[in-house]
Scaffold this motif. Structure first.
Motif, short mmCIF file in Angstrom:
data_model
loop_
_atom_site.label_atom_id
_atom_site.label_comp_id
_atom_site.label_asym_id
_atom_site.label_seq_id
_atom_site.Cartn_x
_atom_site.Cartn_y
_atom_site.Cartn_z
N LEU B 98 0.81 -1.22 0.00
CA LEU B 98 0.00 0.00 0.00
C LEU B 98 0.84 1.27 0.00
CD1 LEU B 98 -2.88 -0.77 2.53
CD2 LEU B 98 -3.11 -0.34 0.09
N THR B 99 2.00 1.22 0.63
CA THR B 99 2.76 2.47 0.80
C THR B 99 3.83 2.68 -0.26
OG1 THR B 99 4.16 1.31 2.37
CG2 THR B 99 2.45 2.73 3.28
N THR B 100 4.47 1.60 -0.73
CA THR B 100 5.64 1.80 -1.59
C THR B 100 5.31 2.51 -2.91
OG1 THR B 100 6.66 -0.10 -0.56
CG2 THR B 100 7.62 0.65 -2.61
N PRO B 101 4.34 2.03 -3.71
CA PRO B 101 4.10 2.73 -4.98
C PRO B 101 3.74 4.21 -4.80
CG PRO B 101 3.01 0.60 -4.96
CD PRO B 101 3.51 0.83 -3.58
N PRO B 102 2.80 4.56 -3.89
CA PRO B 102 2.50 6.00 -3.75
C PRO B 102 3.71 6.79 -3.28
CG PRO B 102 0.88 4.68 -2.57
CD PRO B 102 1.93 3.73 -3.05
N LEU B 103 4.49 6.21 -2.39
CA LEU B 103 5.63 6.95 -1.86
C LEU B 103 6.70 7.18 -2.92
CD1 LEU B 103 6.02 5.64 1.78
CD2 LEU B 103 5.79 8.01 1.06
N ILE B 104 6.71 6.35 -3.95
CA ILE B 104 7.66 6.59 -5.04
C ILE B 104 7.05 7.55 -6.05
CG2 ILE B 104 8.95 5.52 -6.93
CD1 ILE B 104 9.07 2.98 -5.19
N VAL B 105 5.83 7.24 -6.49
CA VAL B 105 5.21 8.04 -7.55
C VAL B 105 4.92 9.46 -7.08
CG1 VAL B 105 3.20 8.22 -9.05
CG2 VAL B 105 4.26 5.99 -8.66
N LEU B 106 4.29 9.57 -5.90
CA LEU B 106 3.94 10.90 -5.41
C LEU B 106 5.18 11.74 -5.13
CD1 LEU B 106 0.90 10.22 -3.05
CD2 LEU B 106 0.90 11.29 -5.30
N ALA B 107 6.18 11.10 -4.57
CA ALA B 107 7.41 11.85 -4.28
C ALA B 107 7.99 12.39 -5.57
CB ALA B 107 8.42 10.94 -3.56
N PHE B 108 7.96 11.56 -6.61
CA PHE B 108 8.47 11.99 -7.92
C PHE B 108 7.66 13.16 -8.47
CE2 PHE B 108 8.07 11.53 -12.57
CZ PHE B 108 9.36 11.92 -12.92
N SER B 178 -5.81 3.46 6.17
CA SER B 178 -5.70 4.71 6.93
C SER B 178 -4.28 4.90 7.45
CB SER B 178 -6.67 4.71 8.12
OG SER B 178 -7.97 4.51 7.68
N LEU B 179 -3.70 3.82 7.97
CA LEU B 179 -2.31 3.91 8.43
C LEU B 179 -1.37 4.20 7.27
CD1 LEU B 179 -2.16 0.97 10.99
CD2 LEU B 179 -1.89 3.39 11.49
N ALA B 180 -1.69 3.62 6.10
CA ALA B 180 -0.84 3.85 4.93
C ALA B 180 -0.88 5.33 4.54
CB ALA B 180 -1.31 2.96 3.78
N VAL B 181 -2.08 5.92 4.57
CA VAL B 181 -2.20 7.34 4.21
C VAL B 181 -1.38 8.19 5.17
CG1 VAL B 181 -3.81 9.29 4.14
CG2 VAL B 181 -4.44 7.11 3.09
N THR B 182 -1.50 7.91 6.45
CA THR B 182 -0.72 8.63 7.46
C THR B 182 0.78 8.51 7.15
OG1 THR B 182 -2.36 8.12 9.12
CG2 THR B 182 -0.19 8.76 9.91
N THR B 183 1.19 7.29 6.84
CA THR B 183 2.61 7.06 6.60
C THR B 183 3.08 7.78 5.35
OG1 THR B 183 2.29 4.90 7.59
CG2 THR B 183 4.34 5.25 6.37
N ILE B 184 2.24 7.80 4.32
CA ILE B 184 2.61 8.48 3.08
C ILE B 184 2.80 9.98 3.37
CG2 ILE B 184 1.78 9.17 0.79
CD1 ILE B 184 0.41 6.34 0.74
N GLY B 230 16.86 7.23 -13.12
CA GLY B 230 16.83 5.78 -12.88
C GLY B 230 17.55 5.36 -11.61
N ARG B 231 18.75 5.90 -11.41
CA ARG B 231 19.52 5.50 -10.22
C ARG B 231 18.81 5.96 -8.95
NH1 ARG B 231 23.83 3.32 -9.79
NH2 ARG B 231 24.89 2.45 -11.60
N THR B 232 18.28 7.19 -9.00
CA THR B 232 17.56 7.69 -7.83
C THR B 232 16.36 6.79 -7.53
OG1 THR B 232 18.15 9.89 -8.60
CG2 THR B 232 16.52 9.75 -6.83
N THR B 233 15.63 6.40 -8.58
CA THR B 233 14.45 5.57 -8.37
C THR B 233 14.84 4.23 -7.73
OG1 THR B 233 13.46 6.60 -10.29
CG2 THR B 233 12.42 4.59 -9.49
N THR B 234 15.94 3.66 -8.20
CA THR B 234 16.40 2.40 -7.59
C THR B 234 16.65 2.60 -6.11
OG1 THR B 234 17.56 2.01 -9.65
CG2 THR B 234 18.05 0.53 -7.82
N LEU B 235 17.38 3.65 -5.80
CA LEU B 235 17.71 3.93 -4.40
C LEU B 235 16.44 4.13 -3.58
CD1 LEU B 235 20.02 4.63 -2.37
CD2 LEU B 235 19.55 7.02 -2.94
N VAL B 236 15.56 4.99 -4.10
CA VAL B 236 14.32 5.30 -3.39
C VAL B 236 13.52 4.02 -3.17
CG1 VAL B 236 12.08 6.42 -3.64
CG2 VAL B 236 14.15 7.70 -4.09
N ALA B 237 13.40 3.22 -4.21
CA ALA B 237 12.57 2.02 -4.12
C ALA B 237 13.11 1.04 -3.10
CB ALA B 237 12.47 1.35 -5.50
#
Lengths: 448, 312
Positions: B98-108, B178-184, B230-237
């Motif tokens: 729940l958290t990983t994709p939004p935290l990558i896409v939204l951050a980008f 709900s916890l995922a939203v908070t965490t994001i 690309g490198r940043t995305t790898t690191l972030v992911a």
């Protein structure tokens, strides 16, 4: 190190170090880190200190503070440090870890139902009858039920402060309009599930929202308490043999769960209410009845809700009256310092707390200290004395290494019960879930 | 600083040392610098890990001295047969999903937008990064207020537009989202900063050249920005997956694993078993199993990302 450095790099490093030093210095200066420091340097506290841990929040916390202030005024030479922690598993986890780590408080609060496991784990100090008598804390000063329930192999490890039963709060304005109050202002007896449902229906007509409210979600103890009160009236038991056996009576448990669910499915109770939400609904008059431990008395006094309290109703009259309850007790965790001075200081502190039973009883708890309980002063204390009889009918949680107030036992049972009240699960499913979860716990060899 | 680093030039009487690949003394200096870290690593990471591994084969109890009776693989089989272990493991994985994709896409996306703002850029950077510096207890309190049933900001706000809000933290199906939203909201800032730094590394002339060739903004993002990051995305992911798998604080503070254990993460299961139930041996076994899961997830993730990087 002859690498040429730019002045800038040197400056920033020095600045960084300076900054760190300043931050550390600020930390040392601020009072809160003194515990950390003394922990790091392992310096024993000086003579004349008393560390006390408790789990009292809300109104209880305020009253305990008043009592501590009184103690401090009378014992100015003792450096008292009182710590309040979140109750339930977190509290007992911290208390156990601190004791195992040889850094326990001198005195701590423990629920009676949690204390025995701590005794078995060797975390509590046995209380010498002579020392107790020296401070006016002999066995005959306490109600037999609370004192005897706390004995392990006939030995005392705890000093009971109170009994805190599950009770019924009712809004006097709502009940009067609903015709539920007698001529003397007392509530009409609710002595059967039908009478109870009828009263809730009449209260609902007055409030226009709900008849009563009990916390059902984000909360496991409350659903367990209301279930245990009714289930005990039917004579039901959940575990036996020190928790090694699960003995849920399907018929009785289903009867109680079906009844509780009927209250929410008929709209007499809100299906979904958390602890704070249930308080708010009763305080704002959206519900005429509220079911919880008596400690919430202060909340509604502060909110100026027109209310009174009485015994949780005796709905199933096949058996004697029973109601879920527990007791707060004072315990002395096993301490590396076994000097008699420290013991006397601790017991004198406990005696001072018990002398202030009046203040404590104002918070709703039924005192277990007989000199106050049997006084006219307590008899005149209303509504507390209305439900003082609950202390003698207390249905304590059954013994087991995973049982007790706020324990895994209450969590697995309470969450299944709460799900039924909230309409997320059926009574049959809930009984099945309780049984399988408890069997897992019962099968696990006790780690104590 | 250290005496070992005095060069021969400072002592001209000494004959020159035989020439090696490295300047003399550097190996010893490196060891010296690494030693403090090495000792701490040994004392606080490696040592406890080995001790935990040993403990996982015993019926160790927190309140009994020593390791207790030898249990063999008993703790492991108990964990693998325990529904609670599997459900807590699933909760951790579900939270990660729940958290990983939004935290990558939204951050980008937010980094991209904040990078394009010409005025008040500092404000947007601060606004997105600020929640990250809050302690978990503060974040938990803020969101508990907002999620409160009947009275909370979210429920009252949604009621105004005619939507019935669910019991955010009270409903087993909604608690985790709900916890995922908070965490994001809370941790977005960290990835955001990494992306912002990555964006500033991309040479401006690439955009200028592509603009001359007629590329629109969308094409520029797709053909220049994303590949160059690309490198940043790898690191972030990778950092994000590991951080999400390690979830404990906000769950423990906001729901204590409830309602009905619906949000008990595997780390809380370890905590509950080890410290609350005193079952250290069993808790150690669960930790080891979880370690294997994290290792496997990280390995799979690395392979996928490596392959993608090669394709780019």
């Amino acid at each position: 190190m002859h690498v040429p450095r730019t002045p800038h790099a040197g400056l920033s490093r020095r600045r960084l170090l300076g900054g760190l030093a300043a931050a550390a210095g600020a930390g040392v200066l601020s009072g809160c880190s003194s515990d950390v420091l003394s922990g790091l340097t392992a310096s024993r506290e000086e003579a004349g200190t008393l560390a006390y841990w408790n789990l009292f929040g809300g109104g209880d916390g305020v009253r305990m503070q008043q009592m501590l202030d009184t103690y401090q005024r009378d014992h100015a030479q003792v450096a008292l440090s009182a710590t309040t922690l979140a109750w339930g598993n977190p509290y007992y986890t911290k208390l156990s870890l601190a004791t195992i780590g040889d850094k326990p408080p001198d005195v701590a609060i423990s629920h009676l139902t949690r204390m025995k496991n701590m005794v078995e784990a060797g975390l509590l100090q046995e209380l010498d009858p002579a020392a107790l008598a020296r401070h006016g804390l002999a066995a005959d000063r306490f109600t037999p039920r609370t004192w005897e329930a706390g004995l392990v192999d006939g030995r005392a490890y705890s000093i009971p402060l109170d009994t805190h039963p599950f009770v019924m709060f009712y809004n006097t304005d709502v009940c009067e309009k609903a015709g539920l109050l007698g001529a003397d202002g007392a509530l009409t007896p609710l002595d059967s599930p039908e009478a109870f449902t009828d009263a809730m229906r009449r209260a609902k007509q007055v409030t226009g929202a709900y008849g009563g409210v009990v916390a059902s979600i984000s909360e496991t103890s409350t659903p367990w308490r209301i279930f245990q009160s009714l289930y005990s009236q039917l004579g039901g038991q959940v575990i036996s043999d020190q928790g090694r056996e699960v003995v849920i009576d399907d018929a009785k448990a289903t009867e109680v769960l079906t009844f509780l669910r009927s209250l929410t499915s008929d709209g007499l109770f809100p299906a979904v209410a958390d602890y704070q939400g249930s308080i708010a609904m009763f305080a704002e008059g959206q519900a005429g009845f509220y079911f919880q431990g008596e400690w919430e008395i202060s909340t509604f006094q502060t909110a100026k809700t027109p209310f009174s309290m009485t015994l949780f109703p005796h709905l199933y009259r096949e058996g004697p009256y029973a109601v879920q309850a527990d007791s707060h007790t004072f315990v002395l965790p096993r301490h590396p310092d076994t000097s008699p001075e420290r013991l006397d200081r601790a017991l004198e502190f406990v005696a001072s707390m018990l002398d202030q039973s009046r203040t404590w009883a104002e918070g709703g708890h039924v005192p277990s200290y007989r000199p106050f309980l049997e006084s006219a002063e307590f008899r005149d204390l209303k509504p507390q004395s209305n439900y003082a009889a609950a202390a003698e009918a207390a249905a304590y949680d059954a013994e087991g290494w995973y049982s007790g107030s706020g324990s895994n036992f209450e969590i697995v049972t309470g969450s299944a019960i709460g799900a039924v009240i909230a309409g997320q699960s059926t009574p049959a499913t809930a009984v099945g879930r309780m049984r399988s979860a408890l069997r897992d716990l019962a099968r696990t060899p006790s780690p104590i | 600083m250290s005496t070992e680093t005095v060069t021969p030039a400072a002592r001209p009487v000494q004959p020159p040392e035989p020439s090696t690949a490295r300047p003399p003394g550097q190996g010893r200096a490196a060891t010296g610098f690494l030693l403090p870290f090495g000792l701490l690593y040994l004392a606080f990471i490696l040592g406890p890990a080995v001790y935990g591994l040993i403990m996982s084969f015993f019926d160790a109890s927190l309140v009994r001295p020593g390791l207790g009776g030898f249990a063999g693989f008993g703790n492991y089989t108990e964990a693998l047969q325990s529904a609670d272990f599997w459900s807590s493991l699933w909760h951790t994985l579900w939270f990660t999903i729940l958290t990983t994709p939004p935290l990558i896409v939204l951050a980008f996306v937010f980094a991209l937008l904040a990078d394009r703002v010409s005025r008040g850029r500092w404000f947007f950077r601060l606004a997105f990064f600020a929640p990250f510096i809050l302690p978990s207890a503060v974040v938990a309190l803020i969101w508990i207020f907002m999620y409160t049933p009947e009275l909370g900001l979210l429920e009252v706000g949604l009621a105004k537009i005619g939507v019935t809000a669910p019991a955010w933290l009270g409903d087993p199906t909604w608690a985790m989202p709900s916890l995922a939203v908070t965490t994001i909201w809370w941790t977005l800032g960290f990835n955001f900063i990494l992306y912002l730094a990555g964006l500033q590394e991309i040479p401006r002339d690439l955009y200028e050249a592509s603009a001359i060739d007629g590329a629109g903004p969308w094409q520029q993002i797709r053909r220049i920005t994303i590949p160059m990051l690309g490198r940043t995305t790898t690191l972030v992911a990778v950092l994000q997956v590991i951080a999400s798998l390690k979830v404990f604080d906000q769950m423990y503070l906001m729901t204590t694993g409830g309602p009905d254990f619906a949000t008990r993460s595997v780390l809380q299961y370890v905590y509950d078993q080890g410290f609350t139930n005193f079952r250290l041996g069993y808790a150690a076994a669960v930790s080891m199993l979880f370690f294997l899961v994290v290792l496997a997830v990280s390995a799979v993730w690395f392979t996928i990302v490596r392959r993608q990087e090669k394709e780019v």
